[in-house]
Scaffold this motif. Structure first.
Motif, short mmCIF file in Angstrom:
data_model
loop_
_atom_site.label_atom_id
_atom_site.label_comp_id
_atom_site.label_asym_id
_atom_site.label_seq_id
_atom_site.Cartn_x
_atom_site.Cartn_y
_atom_site.Cartn_z
N UNK A 252 0.87 -1.02 -0.05
CA UNK A 252 -0.05 0.04 0.03
C UNK A 252 0.75 1.20 0.02
N UNK A 253 0.63 2.32 -0.85
CA UNK A 253 1.56 3.43 -0.84
C UNK A 253 1.16 4.39 0.06
N UNK A 254 1.77 4.02 1.34
CA UNK A 254 1.65 4.88 2.54
C UNK A 254 2.76 5.79 2.43
N UNK A 255 2.46 7.18 2.72
CA UNK A 255 3.23 8.22 2.67
C UNK A 255 3.59 8.89 4.14
N UNK A 256 4.92 8.63 4.55
CA UNK A 256 5.18 9.29 5.75
C UNK A 256 5.16 10.75 5.71
N UNK A 257 5.58 11.33 4.35
CA UNK A 257 5.79 12.66 4.20
C UNK A 257 4.48 13.53 4.55
N UNK A 258 3.27 12.62 4.10
CA UNK A 258 1.73 13.25 4.28
C UNK A 258 1.50 12.92 5.86
N UNK A 259 1.47 11.89 6.39
CA UNK A 259 1.02 11.59 7.61
C UNK A 259 1.93 12.17 9.00
N UNK A 341 15.47 10.79 19.30
CA UNK A 341 14.49 11.03 18.40
C UNK A 341 14.49 9.86 17.26
N UNK A 342 13.50 9.62 16.79
CA UNK A 342 13.17 8.82 15.47
C UNK A 342 14.26 9.17 14.34
N UNK A 343 14.29 10.29 14.33
CA UNK A 343 15.20 10.79 13.02
C UNK A 343 16.46 10.35 13.22
N UNK A 349 12.41 11.02 8.52
CA UNK A 349 11.06 10.25 8.14
C UNK A 349 10.15 10.99 7.43
N UNK A 350 9.76 12.13 8.38
CA UNK A 350 8.58 13.00 7.95
C UNK A 350 8.69 13.57 6.45
N UNK A 351 9.86 13.18 5.77
CA UNK A 351 9.81 13.88 4.50
C UNK A 351 9.94 12.82 3.34
N UNK A 352 9.87 11.39 3.87
CA UNK A 352 9.87 10.60 3.08
C UNK A 352 8.54 9.98 2.38
N UNK A 353 8.47 9.97 1.20
CA UNK A 353 7.15 9.58 0.21
C UNK A 353 7.32 8.02 0.32
N UNK A 354 8.41 7.31 0.24
CA UNK A 354 8.61 6.00 0.20
C UNK A 354 9.95 5.69 1.19
#
Length: 413
Positions: A252-259, A341-343, A349-354
């Motif tokens: 499923x094309x889940x986008x971290x950039x959006x969420x 931090x997760x980063x 991660x908040x800037x990654x589409x995939x």
């Protein structure tokens, strides 16, 4: 008749002014009822994050739900308590404000929360504090420090200039040497009294083929070839099992950039185990459906969620970050206790589409982190004695290495 009409008009205007003044006083009274005590604000912030209110709400703008700024001006406090505790019951009672809010946001269900009135009020105190004292926007670093990352090294652009300058200098030196050799050779050729052996040396012609075939050149070339081959082999061995940059296609094309980026949904909302256990956990379909039962329901990718929910089979996500079985890693130890931090490990991660693997996750990479990372000991009584003992013998901050972070058994047992 005219006088009577005039009296009615003045009476109506006076009544409206009174209503306006009264309502204004009531609004300010409600806002004033929200505490401004720093301790209560701190408790509210903790609850706001603990119950992940920021997943659906921002203070200053709409997200999944309405903006929270001024909610104590728009709604009665008792109404807010009822809404937070059980919004569906309030809607079912026919409350017009609750029904309008429910319809405005696509009939998205807000989960009920088992909170006391005082706890909800502390959250409102935190909201009021953020509204009245908004955080200053971050200013991007400029100057040499920004160009050089953390300011502790030479920027790569400067290194390129230095290397280019050195190459130019070496070429100039070579040209000067050639000129000097030519001048000396001409001087010796014109000099009288040289014996035959010296004349043979001076008049000797340079042979490139003879130079290349000389044992010295052959030996140097052979050594360089063997050294480069050995380096490539060693580099290749070091990359075995290293998946840095791995970026597989997901079902499923889940986008971290959006969420995580655009909507700023906290990582802990989906990865529920990150603060309480060894694994961060991959979210179940139920977590996705908390929002997508009402949001973007016609999207082909969201339809895949519905299909997975109906089939009862979990989504077969492709794992990206994977440590060998011989290595132990605990997310809660690093995220909850260490405050990492997760980063730090997963990149922006908040800037990654995939999503891709950002760090090498090698043993050397982990050891470097343990050597260079200072412990977050604030407010943790467990470290008080250790910090005291460390400060007696060292003037530097206590790192993970100082409490056994490089012991083999910490990660391998």
């Amino acid at each position: 008749m005219v006088a009577k009409t005039t009296i009615v008009r003045y009476a109506t205007a006076f009544f409206l002014v009174c209503c306006f003044v009264f309502s204004g006083k009531q609004v300010f009274a409600q806002r004033d009822a929200v505490p401004t005590d720093p301790e209560i604000i701190s408790q509210g912030e903790q609850l706001f994050n603990e119950y992940q209110c920021n997943t659906c709400h921002k203070v200053d703008s709409k997200l999944v739900g309405p903006a929270l700024a001024g909610v104590y001006d728009r709604r009665d406090l008792e109404w807010i308590y009822s809404w937070v505790k059980n919004s569906q019951a309030l809607i079912a009672s026919g409350d017009p404000q609750a029904t309008a809010l429910y319809n405005e946001f696509n009939q998205l269900v807000m989960a009920p929360y088992d909170l006391e009135d005082e706890q909800i009020l502390s959250i409102l105190a935190y909201v009021r504090d953020v509204e009245e004292n908004p955080p200053m926007p971050e200013v991007a670093a400029t100057g040499d420090g920004a160009a050089g990352g953390d300011g502790s090294g030479i920027p790569s652009s400067y290194l390129n200039i230095i290397v280019a300058a050195l190459v130019v200098v070496l070429i100039l030196i070579l040209v000067v040497l050639v000129i000097i050799i030519g001048v000396l050779k001409k001087y010796l050729q014109d000099k009288e009294g040289l014996d035959e052996a010296d004349k043979d040396v001076v008049n000797e012609k340079f042979s490139f083929s003879a130079f290349v075939k000389s044992p010295t050149v052959i030996g140097i070339i052979t050594f360089l070839v063997i050294a480069l081959a050995a380096k490539n082999v060693i580099d290749g061995l070091y990359t075995i099992g290293v998946q840095q940059g791995y970026q597989p296609e997901q079902p499923i094309a889940f986008s971290h950039k959006i969420h995580a980026g655009e909507y700023e949904i906290a990582c802990q909302y989906c990865h529920t185990g990150v603060e309480i256990g060894k694994s961060a956990n991959i979210p179940s379909v139920n977590i996705c459906m908390n929002c997508h039962s009402s949001i973007k329901t016609d999207s082909p990718e969201i339809q895949k969620l519905y299909a997975a929910q109906e089939s009862g089979k979990p989504i077969e996500w492709v794992r990206i970050h994977n440590l060998p079985d011989l290595a132990y890693f605990n997310h809660s130890q690093h995220v909850k206790v260490g405050g990492i931090e997760c980063q730090t490990c997963h990149g922006e991660i908040q800037e990654m589409e995939v999503v891709k693997q950002h760090a090498p996750l090698t043993m050397g990479w982990c050891i470097d982190c343990h050597r260079n990372t200072s412990l977050n000991t604030q407010g943790n009584g467990y470290y008080d004695k250790l910090v005291e003992l460390h400060n007696k013998t060292s003037g530097t901050p206590m790192n993970v290495e100082d409490i056994g972070g490089l012991e083999c058994a910490k990660c391998h047992y």
